[in-house]
Design an enzyme around this catalytic site. Structure first.
Site, short mmCIF file in Angstrom:
data_model
loop_
_atom_site.label_atom_id
_atom_site.label_comp_id
_atom_site.label_asym_id
_atom_site.label_seq_id
_atom_site.Cartn_x
_atom_site.Cartn_y
_atom_site.Cartn_z
N ALA A 17 0.71 -1.20 -0.11
CA ALA A 17 0.11 -0.14 -0.20
C ALA A 17 0.80 1.27 0.20
O ALA A 17 1.76 1.23 0.35
CB ALA A 17 -1.26 -0.36 0.70
N ASP A 18 0.93 1.84 -0.77
CA ASP A 18 1.31 3.42 -0.15
C ASP A 18 -0.08 4.48 0.02
O ASP A 18 -1.21 4.91 -0.62
CB ASP A 18 1.46 3.91 -1.65
CG ASP A 18 2.97 5.52 -1.34
OD1 ASP A 18 3.45 5.76 -0.57
OD2 ASP A 18 2.63 6.38 -2.12
N THR A 19 0.71 5.90 0.58
CA THR A 19 -0.45 6.91 1.18
C THR A 19 -0.33 8.03 0.54
O THR A 19 0.92 8.12 0.84
CB THR A 19 -1.57 6.97 2.09
OG1 THR A 19 -1.85 5.39 2.16
CG2 THR A 19 -2.19 7.87 2.01
N GLU A 20 -0.75 9.08 -0.29
CA GLU A 20 -0.23 10.31 -0.33
C GLU A 20 -1.07 11.44 -0.48
O GLU A 20 -1.87 11.11 -0.53
CB GLU A 20 0.53 10.32 -1.58
CG GLU A 20 2.52 8.80 -1.60
CD GLU A 20 2.96 9.14 -0.44
OE1 GLU A 20 3.07 10.65 0.04
OE2 GLU A 20 4.20 8.55 -1.49
N VAL B 231 -3.95 3.70 -2.12
CA VAL B 231 -3.78 2.62 -3.48
C VAL B 231 -2.85 1.45 -2.42
O VAL B 231 -2.41 1.29 -2.00
CB VAL B 231 -3.35 3.05 -4.24
CG1 VAL B 231 -3.27 1.77 -5.36
CG2 VAL B 231 -3.09 3.98 -5.33
#
Length: 190
Positions: free
Chosen positions: A70-73, A107
């Site tokens: 996962a990645d969060t921005e 995501v």
């Protein structure tokens, strides 16, 4: 077996809320936006890369592995607010977010031997107007560090949030609704 390819304690806590057994894979994926790369494409690329790196790392011990990455921005005006480099960077981020609504894009990628599916969660977070003293006090707590946008919605920064439209868990770093859907699609009961 299910694995979470993440170094984030928040993602671990969130995934545990789904009451599924999982292992942790410590992957090292560069989180650098390529020149001209659109912000949402960047977040998806990083999430997919984490899941794929985790899948590669788990193959030796588990050929049936299901790996989440996962990645969060934080996004504002086509600018990606990642993790702050230092206190000055954190303060600049919080000043930019002050009194404005920004997007938080999370995501989740789910990789198996036969598929690499993704789910996207976008939330709108409205910050109250913050003065420099409030920003400095918050940054001095240390909570800004290691967090996209230099804040933790689950911590003291909750007092800054005037409005949230979307997923609280997505803003924290792992949108649980979308994650549960991906896991069901991979054959894991949630």
């Amino acid at each position: 077996m299910l694995y979470l390819a993440s170094q984030s304690p928040r993602r671990r806590e969130l995934l545990a809320q789904l009451d599924v057994a999982f292992g942790i894979l410590d992957v090292d994926v560069p989180e650098v936006r390529r020149p001209g790369e659109l912000p949402r494409a960047y977040v998806e690329r990083v999430a997919r890369a984490k899941a794929q790196a985790g899948l590669s790392a788990s193959r030796e011990r588990d050929s049936d592995a299901v790996v989440l990455g996962a990645d969060t921005e934080v996004l504002l005006d086509d600018r990606v607010f990642g993790k702050p480099r230092d206190a000055e960077d954190a303060m600049a981020m919080l000043r930019a977010l002050s009194g404005r609504t920004h997007a938080v894009v999370s995501v989740v990628a789910c990789a198996t031997a036969v598929a690499n599916d993704v789910a996207v969660c976008e939330s709108a977070v409205g910050f109250a107007k913050l003065d420099d003293d409030a920003i400095a006090r918050y940054v001095a707590t240390g909570e800004s560090f290691g967090k996209a946008g230099a804040y933790a919605i689950q911590g003291r920064a909750a007092a800054f949030i005037a409005h949230l439209s979307g997923s609280y868990s997505g803003v924290m770093g792992l949108p649980l609704f979308e994650t549960a859907q991906l896991l069901r699609g991979a054959g894991i009961a949630v």
